[in-house]
Design a protein around this motif. Sequence first.
Motif, mmCIF file in Angstrom:
data_model
loop_
_atom_site.group_PDB
_atom_site.id
_atom_site.type_symbol
_atom_site.label_atom_id
_atom_site.label_comp_id
_atom_site.label_asym_id
_atom_site.label_seq_id
_atom_site.Cartn_x
_atom_site.Cartn_y
_atom_site.Cartn_z
ATOM 1 N N GLN A 25 0.803 -0.760 -0.104
ATOM 2 C CA GLN A 25 0.381 0.013 0.204
ATOM 3 C C GLN A 25 0.526 1.178 0.032
ATOM 4 N N ASP A 26 1.457 1.568 0.768
ATOM 5 C CA ASP A 26 2.922 2.420 0.488
ATOM 6 C C ASP A 26 3.317 2.886 -0.634
ATOM 7 N N ALA A 27 3.846 1.318 -1.249
ATOM 8 C CA ALA A 27 4.524 1.549 -2.652
ATOM 9 C C ALA A 27 3.602 2.217 -3.342
ATOM 10 N N ALA A 28 1.920 1.663 -3.435
ATOM 11 C CA ALA A 28 1.415 2.505 -4.229
ATOM 12 C C ALA A 28 0.576 3.967 -3.859
ATOM 13 N N ILE A 48 16.938 -4.495 -6.781
ATOM 14 C CA ILE A 48 17.121 -6.035 -6.552
ATOM 15 C C ILE A 48 16.080 -6.182 -7.118
ATOM 16 N N GLY A 49 15.069 -5.099 -7.546
ATOM 17 C CA GLY A 49 13.827 -6.130 -7.928
ATOM 18 C C GLY A 49 12.964 -4.333 -8.634
ATOM 19 N N ILE A 50 11.728 -5.060 -9.171
ATOM 20 C CA ILE A 50 10.268 -3.876 -9.834
ATOM 21 C C ILE A 50 9.575 -4.579 -9.692
ATOM 22 N N VAL A 51 8.849 -3.008 -9.213
ATOM 23 C CA VAL A 51 6.948 -3.864 -9.175
ATOM 24 C C VAL A 51 6.629 -3.155 -9.978
ATOM 25 N N THR A 52 5.189 -3.337 -11.039
ATOM 26 C CA THR A 52 4.793 -2.212 -12.268
ATOM 27 C C THR A 52 3.461 -2.292 -11.755
ATOM 28 N N GLU A 53 2.778 -0.731 -12.653
ATOM 29 C CA GLU A 53 1.084 -1.356 -12.463
ATOM 30 C C GLU A 53 0.517 -2.948 -12.309
ATOM 31 N N ARG A 54 1.260 -3.478 -13.631
ATOM 32 C CA ARG A 54 0.331 -4.563 -14.198
ATOM 33 C C ARG A 54 0.592 -5.461 -12.844
ATOM 34 N N ASP A 55 1.770 -5.503 -11.808
ATOM 35 C CA ASP A 55 1.910 -6.453 -10.682
ATOM 36 C C ASP A 55 0.972 -5.948 -9.719
ATOM 37 N N PHE A 56 0.215 -6.045 -9.125
ATOM 38 C CA PHE A 56 -0.660 -4.464 -8.439
ATOM 39 C C PHE A 56 -1.681 -5.235 -8.963
ATOM 40 N N VAL A 57 -2.196 -5.567 -10.484
ATOM 41 C CA VAL A 57 -3.752 -6.387 -11.000
ATOM 42 C C VAL A 57 -3.289 -7.868 -10.625
ATOM 43 N N THR A 58 -2.044 -8.116 -11.748
ATOM 44 C CA THR A 58 -1.812 -9.867 -11.405
ATOM 45 C C THR A 58 -0.844 -10.382 -10.171
ATOM 46 N N LYS A 59 -0.599 -9.805 -9.390
ATOM 47 C CA LYS A 59 0.021 -10.150 -8.128
ATOM 48 C C LYS A 59 -0.649 -9.568 -7.190
ATOM 49 N N VAL A 60 -1.125 -8.800 -6.582
ATOM 50 C CA VAL A 60 -1.967 -7.938 -5.963
ATOM 51 C C VAL A 60 -3.476 -8.026 -5.677
#
Length: 146
Positions: A25-28, A48-60
């Motif tokens: 949530q803080d990242a978003a 070390i990594g990346i989180v994209t908007e798409r990750d919020f859909v598919t993984k969250v």
Amino acid sequence: MEGSTFVNQVMSKTVLTADKSVSIQDAAQKMKELKIGCVVITEDSKPIGIVTERDFVTKVAAEGRPLFTEISEVMSSPLITIDPEETIWEASEMMKEKSIHKLPVKENEQIIGIVTTTDIVKISSVGSDSEMRRICDQIILRMKDE
């Protein structure tokens, strides 16, 4: 290379980073504030990594993860990066090969910018380089398929 456009000429210098322990949530919220589509995840200040908007859909959202989950649980890792001196053509090829839309630019172990498929499409629309146009057409087609 004569007439080439380089990554450091088109990259966005606004890059959001967050420690791996930060909550989803803080990242978003930070992404929303800065109006950017991804966050680079760090550990001891190293990317070390990346989180994209798409990750919020598919993984969250799709997996119903609680918003207090640590961001590192949904990041893509290892982080795929490009050198600022590489050409946009190289960046396009890498994005196509890895099926990614956001490519962080790394110099001296630090992320100094990010190149997106949107950036590449923008420059291709003004250029006359037919090879670049062809690559961008492929990227656009792939984005439509997702």
